[in-house]
Each structure stands twice: as structure tokens, then as C-alpha cells.
Design a protein around this motif. Sequence first.
Motif, PDB file in Angstrom:
ATOM      1  N   ALA A   1      49.911  -1.993   3.709  1.00 38.28           N
ATOM      2  CA  ALA A   1      49.608  -2.006   2.281  1.00 38.28           C
ATOM      3  C   ALA A   1      51.253  -1.847   1.702  1.00 38.28           C
ATOM      4  O   ALA A   1      51.881  -0.657   2.085  1.00 38.28           O
ATOM      5  N   TYR A   2      51.696  -2.821   1.053  1.00 40.28           N
ATOM      6  CA  TYR A   2      53.219  -2.580   0.220  1.00 40.28           C
ATOM      7  C   TYR A   2      52.808  -2.731  -1.165  1.00 40.28           C
ATOM      8  O   TYR A   2      51.660  -3.124  -1.712  1.00 40.28           O
ATOM      9  N   ARG A   3      53.645  -2.457  -2.118  1.00 41.85           N
ATOM     10  CA  ARG A   3      53.793  -2.415  -3.281  1.00 41.85           C
ATOM     11  C   ARG A   3      55.107  -2.755  -4.131  1.00 41.85           C
ATOM     12  O   ARG A   3      56.056  -2.322  -3.428  1.00 41.85           O
TER      13      ARG A   3
ATOM     14  N   LEU B   1      57.248  -3.045  -7.324  1.00 41.44           N
ATOM     15  CA  LEU B   1      57.310  -2.715  -8.596  1.00 41.44           C
ATOM     16  C   LEU B   1      58.439  -3.293  -9.364  1.00 41.44           C
ATOM     17  O   LEU B   1      59.525  -3.538  -8.759  1.00 41.44           O
TER      18      LEU B   1
ATOM     19  N   ARG C   1      55.355  -3.290 -14.143  1.00 41.68           N
ATOM     20  CA  ARG C   1      54.162  -3.994 -13.279  1.00 41.68           C
ATOM     21  C   ARG C   1      54.350  -3.725 -11.968  1.00 41.68           C
ATOM     22  O   ARG C   1      55.363  -3.398 -11.357  1.00 41.68           O
ATOM     23  N   MET C   2      53.323  -3.553 -11.364  1.00 38.12           N
ATOM     24  CA  MET C   2      53.108  -3.202  -9.862  1.00 38.12           C
ATOM     25  C   MET C   2      52.175  -4.357  -9.318  1.00 38.12           C
ATOM     26  O   MET C   2      51.188  -4.935  -9.936  1.00 38.12           O
ATOM     27  N   ILE C   3      52.647  -4.966  -8.306  1.00 35.54           N
ATOM     28  CA  ILE C   3      51.922  -5.924  -7.274  1.00 35.54           C
ATOM     29  C   ILE C   3      51.505  -5.338  -6.066  1.00 35.54           C
ATOM     30  O   ILE C   3      52.660  -5.159  -5.222  1.00 35.54           O
ATOM     31  N   GLN C   4      50.464  -5.359  -5.789  1.00 38.18           N
ATOM     32  CA  GLN C   4      49.938  -5.030  -4.454  1.00 38.18           C
ATOM     33  C   GLN C   4      50.110  -5.866  -3.456  1.00 38.18           C
ATOM     34  O   GLN C   4      49.681  -7.273  -3.788  1.00 38.18           O
TER      35      GLN C   4
ATOM     36  N   ASP D   1      49.474  -7.074   0.948  1.00 37.34           N
ATOM     37  CA  ASP D   1      49.436  -6.628   2.096  1.00 37.34           C
ATOM     38  C   ASP D   1      50.012  -7.573   3.385  1.00 37.34           C
ATOM     39  O   ASP D   1      50.042  -8.963   3.413  1.00 37.34           O
TER      40      ASP D   1
ATOM     41  N   TRP E   1      58.023  -0.966  -1.772  1.00 35.55           N
ATOM     42  CA  TRP E   1      57.655   0.376  -1.144  1.00 35.55           C
ATOM     43  C   TRP E   1      56.263   0.369  -0.336  1.00 35.55           C
ATOM     44  O   TRP E   1      55.430  -0.606  -0.264  1.00 35.55           O
ATOM     45  N   GLN E   2      56.398   0.951   0.514  1.00 35.33           N
ATOM     46  CA  GLN E   2      55.102   1.136   1.442  1.00 35.33           C
ATOM     47  C   GLN E   2      54.771   2.754   1.525  1.00 35.33           C
ATOM     48  O   GLN E   2      55.222   3.614   1.982  1.00 35.33           O
TER      49      GLN E   2
END
Length: 64
Positions: free
Chosen positions: A3-5, A7, A17-20, A22, A45-46
Motif C-alpha cells: 500500500a502506497y499513498r 499526496l 488530496r490523497m490517493i491510495q 497498491d 509514501w509507503q
Amino acid sequence: MSAYRALIMGLHDRPIRMIQMDCIDDESAISSAERLVDGHNVELWQMDRPVARFDSRSGKIYKK
């Protein structure tokens, strides 16, 4: 898959905004996040580990 995001950063480097995401690994996540750069800086980020930062003005990628 990890999982990464990503920003999306606004004024004064505050996330707007944040986007998830994989992704299999860091390189895959970096490639995906790079497509999100559109006038705003992006941080990848991870969990609590910074992976990369994308500068929208210069087009440079800073890997952490």
C-alpha cells in the motif's frame, strides 16, 4: 502488493488530496505517482516511509 499513498501538495506544501495505490514495489509506485503531477507537487509514501517527491516546476523526482 504494498500500500502506497500519493499526496497532492497545495500551497505551503500542505496536502490537498490523497490517493491510495497498491503497487508491487517502489519503482512501480513511482511510475504511477509520476502521472499525477499536474501543476502540483506530489509526495509518495509507503506507510510512514517517504519514497519520492515530484517537483511540478522542474519535473524532477527526488527519491528518498
